[in-house]
Structure formats: C-alpha cells, structure tokens
Design a protein around this motif. Structure first.
Motif, PDB file in Angstrom:
ATOM      1  N   TYR A 137       5.934  11.234  -6.806  1.00  0.00           N
ATOM      2  CA  TYR A 137       4.474  10.871  -7.378  1.00  0.00           C
ATOM      3  C   TYR A 137       3.580  11.977  -7.590  1.00  0.00           C
ATOM      4  O   TYR A 137       2.570  11.964  -8.049  1.00  0.00           O
ATOM      5  CB  TYR A 137       3.665   9.862  -6.391  1.00  0.00           C
ATOM      6  N   SER A 177       5.155   8.598   1.059  1.00  0.00           N
ATOM      7  CA  SER A 177       4.910   9.488   0.209  1.00  0.00           C
ATOM      8  C   SER A 177       3.415   9.458   0.038  1.00  0.00           C
ATOM      9  O   SER A 177       3.196  11.035  -0.192  1.00  0.00           O
ATOM     10  CB  SER A 177       5.375   8.793  -1.037  1.00  0.00           C
ATOM     11  N   LEU A 178       2.540   8.580   0.161  1.00  0.00           N
ATOM     12  CA  LEU A 178       1.397   8.920  -0.017  1.00  0.00           C
ATOM     13  C   LEU A 178       0.736   9.762   0.949  1.00  0.00           C
ATOM     14  O   LEU A 178      -0.281  10.595   0.758  1.00  0.00           O
ATOM     15  CB  LEU A 178       0.283   7.524  -0.234  1.00  0.00           C
ATOM     16  N   HIS A 235       3.128   4.199  -4.591  1.00  0.00           N
ATOM     17  CA  HIS A 235       3.668   3.318  -5.576  1.00  0.00           C
ATOM     18  C   HIS A 235       2.777   2.270  -6.022  1.00  0.00           C
ATOM     19  O   HIS A 235       2.739   2.036  -7.165  1.00  0.00           O
ATOM     20  CB  HIS A 235       4.945   2.523  -5.084  1.00  0.00           C
ATOM     21  N   SER A 254       0.705  -0.998  -0.092  1.00  0.00           N
ATOM     22  CA  SER A 254       0.129   0.077   0.045  1.00  0.00           C
ATOM     23  C   SER A 254       0.946   1.150   0.056  1.00  0.00           C
ATOM     24  O   SER A 254       1.882   1.262   0.606  1.00  0.00           O
ATOM     25  CB  SER A 254      -0.835   0.031   1.316  1.00  0.00           C
ATOM     26  N   GLY A 255       0.286   2.146  -0.488  1.00  0.00           N
ATOM     27  CA  GLY A 255       1.204   3.402  -0.764  1.00  0.00           C
ATOM     28  C   GLY A 255       1.081   4.079  -2.256  1.00  0.00           C
ATOM     29  O   GLY A 255       0.330   3.658  -2.978  1.00  0.00           O
ATOM     30  N   ASP A 265      12.372   5.960  -0.955  1.00  0.00           N
ATOM     31  CA  ASP A 265      12.383   7.270  -0.995  1.00  0.00           C
ATOM     32  C   ASP A 265      12.470   8.117   0.437  1.00  0.00           C
ATOM     33  O   ASP A 265      12.204   9.369   0.405  1.00  0.00           O
ATOM     34  CB  ASP A 265      11.042   8.052  -1.859  1.00  0.00           C
ATOM     35  N   GLY A 287       6.860  -0.317  -0.962  1.00  0.00           N
ATOM     36  CA  GLY A 287       7.355   0.882  -0.561  1.00  0.00           C
ATOM     37  C   GLY A 287       8.438   0.586   0.586  1.00  0.00           C
ATOM     38  O   GLY A 287       8.449  -0.582   1.100  1.00  0.00           O
ATOM     39  N   ASP A 288       9.411   1.656   0.707  1.00  0.00           N
ATOM     40  CA  ASP A 288      10.426   1.360   1.935  1.00  0.00           C
ATOM     41  C   ASP A 288       9.740   1.150   3.204  1.00  0.00           C
ATOM     42  O   ASP A 288      10.085   0.372   4.105  1.00  0.00           O
ATOM     43  CB  ASP A 288      11.415   2.355   1.834  1.00  0.00           C
ATOM     44  N   ALA A 289       8.732   1.958   3.514  1.00  0.00           N
ATOM     45  CA  ALA A 289       8.268   1.755   4.905  1.00  0.00           C
ATOM     46  C   ALA A 289       7.447   0.513   4.991  1.00  0.00           C
ATOM     47  O   ALA A 289       7.381  -0.261   6.045  1.00  0.00           O
ATOM     48  CB  ALA A 289       7.126   2.859   5.216  1.00  0.00           C
ATOM     49  N   GLY A 290       6.612   0.171   3.865  1.00  0.00           N
ATOM     50  CA  GLY A 290       5.800  -1.166   4.066  1.00  0.00           C
ATOM     51  C   GLY A 290       6.891  -2.294   4.116  1.00  0.00           C
ATOM     52  O   GLY A 290       6.625  -3.254   4.976  1.00  0.00           O
ATOM     53  N   MET A 310      -0.557  -1.960   4.738  1.00  0.00           N
ATOM     54  CA  MET A 310       0.931  -2.149   4.394  1.00  0.00           C
ATOM     55  C   MET A 310       1.403  -3.561   4.812  1.00  0.00           C
ATOM     56  O   MET A 310       0.511  -3.891   5.818  1.00  0.00           O
ATOM     57  CB  MET A 310       1.620  -0.806   5.048  1.00  0.00           C
ATOM     58  N   SER A 344      10.328   8.282   2.504  1.00  0.00           N
ATOM     59  CA  SER A 344       9.051   8.653   2.910  1.00  0.00           C
ATOM     60  C   SER A 344       7.838   8.091   2.691  1.00  0.00           C
ATOM     61  O   SER A 344       7.790   7.100   2.001  1.00  0.00           O
ATOM     62  CB  SER A 344       8.972  10.130   1.907  1.00  0.00           C
ATOM     63  N   PHE A 362      11.519   9.424   6.902  1.00  0.00           N
ATOM     64  CA  PHE A 362      12.209   8.548   7.951  1.00  0.00           C
ATOM     65  C   PHE A 362      13.722   8.251   7.173  1.00  0.00           C
ATOM     66  O   PHE A 362      13.991   8.957   6.190  1.00  0.00           O
ATOM     67  CB  PHE A 362      11.733   7.293   8.013  1.00  0.00           C
TER      68      PHE A 362
HETATM   69  C1  LIG Z   1      -0.636  -0.844   8.341  1.00  0.00           C
HETATM   70  C2  LIG Z   1      -1.137   0.394   7.823  1.00  0.00           C
HETATM   71  N1  LIG Z   1      -0.687   1.387   8.656  1.00  0.00           N
HETATM   72  C3  LIG Z   1      -0.754   2.662   7.884  1.00  0.00           C
HETATM   73  C4  LIG Z   1      -1.466   2.867   6.933  1.00  0.00           C
HETATM   74  C5  LIG Z   1      -1.545   4.176   5.906  1.00  0.00           C
HETATM   75  N2  LIG Z   1      -0.636   4.316   4.866  1.00  0.00           N
HETATM   76  C6  LIG Z   1      -1.211   4.093   3.782  1.00  0.00           C
HETATM   77  S1  LIG Z   1      -0.057   4.312   2.528  1.00  0.00           S
HETATM   78  C7  LIG Z   1       1.216   4.920   3.659  1.00  0.00           C
HETATM   79  C8  LIG Z   1       2.505   5.225   3.386  1.00  0.00           C
HETATM   80  C9  LIG Z   1       3.161   3.819   2.813  1.00  0.00           C
HETATM   81  O1  LIG Z   1       4.582   4.450   2.518  1.00  0.00           O
HETATM   82  P1  LIG Z   1       5.753   3.431   1.651  1.00  0.00           P
HETATM   83  O2  LIG Z   1       5.583   2.240   2.013  1.00  0.00           O
HETATM   84  O3  LIG Z   1       7.052   4.050   1.694  1.00  0.00           O
HETATM   85  O4  LIG Z   1       5.005   3.641   0.121  1.00  0.00           O
HETATM   86  P2  LIG Z   1       4.823   5.017  -0.534  1.00  0.00           P
HETATM   87  O5  LIG Z   1       3.372   5.810  -0.136  1.00  0.00           O
HETATM   88  O6  LIG Z   1       6.132   5.768  -0.229  1.00  0.00           O
HETATM   89  O7  LIG Z   1       5.152   4.484  -2.034  1.00  0.00           O
HETATM   90  C10 LIG Z   1       0.520   5.005   5.028  1.00  0.00           C
HETATM   91  C11 LIG Z   1       1.273   5.117   6.343  1.00  0.00           C
HETATM   92  C12 LIG Z   1      -1.741   1.618   6.186  1.00  0.00           C
HETATM   93  N3  LIG Z   1      -2.334   1.641   5.041  1.00  0.00           N
HETATM   94  N4  LIG Z   1      -1.566   0.439   6.712  1.00  0.00           N
END
Ligand SMILES: Cc1ncc(C[n+]2csc(CCOP(=O)(O)OP(=O)(O)O)c2C)c(N)n1
Length: 541
Positions: free
Chosen positions: A537, A468-469, A387, A384-385, A464, A436-439, A412, A466, A486
């Motif tokens: 994005y 981002s979304l 990307h 999720s995000g 990135d 995504g990097d956070a995911g 995520m 971040s 981050f």
């Molecule tokens: C478990 C969970 N926590 C929080 C969110 C809210 N959320 C949706 S997208 C996102 C950002 C994801 O960041 P990253 O993985 O880096 O992907 P990017 O958006 O940068 O492509 C967040 C925090 C979520 N969907 N699921």
C-alpha cells in the motif's frame, strides 16, 4: 392471572415484529431464554452467533437491506460486555440497533452479585436511550425504542429485560401507536432566498453528500439537482453510490485517503458554492477539518442535526431533510453553465488513475478483478485497514448502501458479519466481504455461523501477514517494527475446515476463476485468500 395473557417479552417481540424486524442475532444465556422464545414465537428468527459483537454487525447488515432496525440479543454481564464495540459503532455510524439484554431482577441484586453490573450505566454514553422493561410498559418501550433508534440521527437503543419481567403475564398493556413524522423542510425566509441567489450565481458549485442524506433517502433529489444545476458530487465513504459512481458528475468517495484528498480538497477550495448535503463529518479524517472559510467561500449546509462537532462551519445552515433542502433551495432558480473546461471529468479521471493497478498484481488488481466479475447489484462490505482505504477509492459503487463498512468508529471485524446479515435479509443479491487478514482473524469463529446458515457468500482476504495501515504509520514515524506483523496463515484450509470452499490466489487469472466459481455456488461460502506483497500500500492510499 390467566395463562392466555401474553408475557411481557411477547409484547416486546410482537411490537418489534410489527415494526418490520424479522431477524435477531446473539448468544443466549439463561437470562434471555424467554426473550429468544418470544422473538421466535412472534416470527422473528433468532440466529445463534459465536460472538455478540459479530452478532450486532449481522443485525446491522439486515438493516442496510431492509431499512428496519437490527436486533442484538445479549445475556447478562459478559454477553452484553462483548457487544460494546458494535453498540459504539451503531452510535458513531448512525445505525438503528435494538440491543436487548437480560438482567437480574432489581430485588435480587440487593443480595446477589454474580455477573451483575449496571448495564444501563455502561451503555448510556454510547446509546440514544436505555430502558428497563416493565410489564405493562412493554408495548410503549418497544415502540419508543424503534422510534428513537430510527429517527435522525439513527443509533442504538438498549432495553434491559429483568428475568422475571420477561415472563410476567400482562393483562392490560399500556398501548401506544405512533406514526412516522413528515419530512422536515428548511425554514423559509431570507437565508433560503440568499442561498437560492448563490445557486443562481454559482459557476463552480460542488456538493458534499454524507450519511444523513443516505438516511433521508435523498437519492432522487440529489441526482435531479446535480443534473439540473451541473453540480459534481463528492460523497463520504458511507454515501458512496447515492449518485451511481458511473455517473459523470460522481467524483467518488472521500474520507480517509490523503492521496485522494490531494485532488478533492483542491477541487473543493476552487468551488464558489459548497453545498453540504446531509454531510456528517464523523466519517472524515482530520484533513477535512476547516477546509473552507465560510466567511470567504459560500457554504450552504443541510444537516440532520445541529453542528456541535465544529469540524467545519457553514455560511448558511439548515436543520432539515437533505432532499427537502435541495428542493427548497432550487425553487425558482434557473440553471446556468458550470465548471468550464471539463474540470470535473478531468478530476474523475485523475482519481481513477491514482488508485488503479496499471496491470500490476496487488490490492488494486484484486479490487479491479472482483469488480469486473461480480454484477453491479452486488452488495460489498469492507473491513478497516489499508485495504479499505484503497478499495473505497477504487470500487465503483452504483447503488446506495452498495458498500457497507464502519466509517464512524472504523472498527475491525465488521466486514464478514455485515455481509452475513445483508445476505440473510436479502438472499437475492450477491454479497462479497473484503477483509484484511487481521480483521478476519478477529471474527474467525463466525465462519462456523456462516457454514450453518448455508448461504452463498464470497470472502476476499488481503493476505500480507501485517497490520498494514498501522505498520505504515509506525514506519512514517521512523519507529522500529513492533507489534504489527503476524503469521502467514492458510486461510483456504481454515475455510475448508469450517465447511466452506477455500482457495489461495496470487495472480489475476486465478482470482478471476475463483470469483466465477464463487458466483456460481448456490449454497455454502467461498473464501479467496489473495496473497499480496508486504508494503503493497506504500504510496497508494
Ligand atoms: C477493533 C479494532 N482494533 C484496532 C484497530 C486499529 N487498526 C486499524 S486498521 C488496523 C490494521 C488492520 O489490519 P488488516 O486487517 O490486516 O488490514 P490491512 O491494514 O493490512 O489492510 C488496526 C489494527 C481498529 N480499527 N479496530
């Protein structure tokens, strides 16, 4: 009792095996040791994961490749609590998931409280059913769990297994044998006749196809109907590929992108007949609420369940199998000419251009490059995000379930474990996880599981530093940058530390080489960290 009788856990495990289940994922505690033992004895491999939530997504990944329910095993208390997210996901994403937890015996809980909470009460709102295993009823409970989890709309079913019940020897189980029911056709009558007349009159028909159609296995009927009647097909993200996206009538996925919606919603509003084919709007963003007025536009719906979501309404609605619906509607209807002036082809091209990289390095270039190197039968997953929205619009998917993601819950941390489950269940297909990097950071521990499984799998990380979304939403509201950035981590080094191959890329040729090397590997995983600019994005999703 005689020791030759099976334990209740054995009966449960054998019935799950008979239902086609071959893999279970989780983390044991003392309370599920008998369950794990019984599953393996029955021929169901138990895979030790590092987090129950990821284990549940691996179980889901096996379902998408085999059509059989996935199994998550969690121990009492913290184990089950760790899996709540994936259970909610299974409910919202219509995934048949059997959740088996160990629990303390009822008599024990009268005077013992350590780790004890009411599992069934916690899971009730996010499952289709929850059971407590009984010794004689183990057979029936297993069968019911599979039936309920798999039937429309699919979802999670929970079985709480008291410690002593798992070990009880069962002399005479209550037996149950069920058969899958026949497909449900729409009711014949004046509504169906009216719908058929509308189809005959339509010169600008469109189909919106969703998750129910995927679960009904309606691929052939959708393709046949689209081609016979010249009906362009918009799908939800989950249903991408149900009509191969290289087909001229396939307009790609819709759901979360305001940019794509600018094109697609306009097209839907132009239609003189909208066919909702297994379209479950749980995947859609708010822009898809009440797009049409069923009093002014002809809308015929075939859905697996009654419309109690009120995201939209239809002029004629049938609760039935999606493919049967199309078959019944088209009976005796002569096809006519539709969409003069190549309107659909123009739309498809405009959509492609809106998301393409046009030669510039960034997330679109990453998707295009990976797509150009991996074969068409590759199974992709995406997290999720930002990307994901971009990728779901850009990646051409040519098979059902060719792109796996969380679209109802949009959680995520799903892409990596979904990919792992898909690869474990079907090693014949290449598998790529986009995240995504956070995911990825959320499920990083599963890289160790991936290394232990020794399966070839490619992970593409959009780096990135971040969220981002969320950062985009924050900026759109003119808020300061808080809690969305981050560190820039060395994902290639992290992959190597877990026993995989890691490589960082920041241009197309390097990504191409890395993809080719990854494809050539027969064991072990490859992580490709694609560094992209912050705010890459903007204006692109
Ligand atoms: C478990 C969970 N926590 C929080 C969110 C809210 N959320 C949706 S997208 C996102 C950002 C994801 O960041 P990253 O993985 O880096 O992907 P990017 O958006 O940068 O492509 C967040 C925090 C979520 N969907 N699921």
């Amino acid at each position: 009792m005689d020791a030759t009788f099976p334990r209740a856990a054995d009966i449960l495990a054998r019935r799950l095996y008979d239902a086609g289940c071959r893999h279970a994922f989780g983390m044991p505690g003392g309370e599920v040791l008998t369950v794990v033992d019984a599953l393996e004895a029955a021929g169901i491999t138990f895979h030790l994961c590092k987090h129950e939530n990821a284990a549940g997504f691996m179980a889901e990944g096996t379902y998408h490749r085999t059509g059989k329910p996935g199994i998550l095993v969690a121990t009492v208390g913290p184990g089950l609590a760790n899996g709540l997210n994936v259970v909610a996901n299974a409910q919202q994403d219509r995934v048949p998931l059997i959740v088996i937890s160990g629990c303390v015996d009822a008599d024990e809980t009268l005077t013992y409280t350590h780790q004890v909470f009411d599992h069934r009460a916690v899971l009730a709102p996010i499952t289709k059913a929850t059971f407590t295993l009984t010794p004689e009823g183990a057979d029936i409970i297993a069968d019911k769990a599979v039936l309920i989890a798999s039937s429309a709309r699919p979802g999670p079913v929970h079985i709480d297994v008291p410690i002593s019940v798992a070990d009880m020897l069962v002399k005479q189980p209550l037996m149950s044998r069920h058969r899958a029911p026949a497909r449900v056709a729409p009711a014949e009558g004046k509504d169906l006749v009216r719908g058929g007349a509308w189809l005959a009159e339509a010169s600008r028909p469109v189909m919106i196809v969703g998750l129910d159609a995927l679960n009904d296995g309606a691929e052939e009927q959708i393709r046949g109907f689209a081609e016979t009647f010249g009906v362009p097909v918009i799908t939800t993200y989950k249903a991408k590929g149900i009509l191969p996206e290289d087909h001229p009538l396939a307009l790609g996925g819709a759901g979360l992108s305001p940019l794509a919606d600018r094109f697609l919603l306009e097209f839907v509003k132009e239609a003189d007949l909208i066919l909702l084919v297994g379209y479950d709007p749980i995947e859609m963003r708010i822009g898809w609420r009440d797009v049409w007025d069923p009093a002014k536009q002809r809308v015929v719906e075939f859905a697996a369940a009654r419309n109690d979501h009120y995201m939209h309404q239809a002029t004629l609605a049938f609760i039935c199998d999606a493919g049967e619906g199309l078959r019944a509607l088209s009976k005796g209807v002569a096809p006519g000419k539709t969409w003069a002036g190549d309107r659909a082809a123009g739309l498809k091209q405009a959509l492609g251009e809106a998301f393409a990289s046009h030669g510039k390095w960034g997330p679109s270039a990453v998707v295009e490059t990976v797509r150009s190197i991996f074969p068409k039968d590759t199974v992709a997953t995406v997290d999720s995000g930002a990307h994901r929205i971009l990728l779901s619009q850009l990646l051409e998917v040519t098979q059902s379930r060719g792109l796996l993601q969380s679209t109802g819950l949009c959680t995520m941390g799903c892409a990596l474990p979904l990919a792992m489950g898909a690869k474990v269940a079907d090693p014949s297909r290449p598998v790529v996880a986009f995240t995504g990097d956070a995911g990825l950071l959320m499920v990083m521990g599963e890289l160790s599981t991936l290394a232990e499984l020794r399966i070839p799998l490619t992970i593409i990380v959009f780096v990135d530093a971040s969220l981002s979304l969320i950062e985009m939403k924050q900026r759109a509201r003119q808020m300061g940058n808080r809690g969305v950035d981050f560190g820039q981590h060395d994902f290639a080094a992290i992959a190597a530390a877990f026993g995989g191959v890691g490589i960082t890329v920041s241009d197309r040729p390097a990504l191409e080489r890395a993809c080719r090397d990854a494809l050539a590997r027969s064991d072990g995983f490859t992580l490709i960290a694609a560094t992209i600019e912050r705010r890459a994005y903007d204006g692109r999703i």
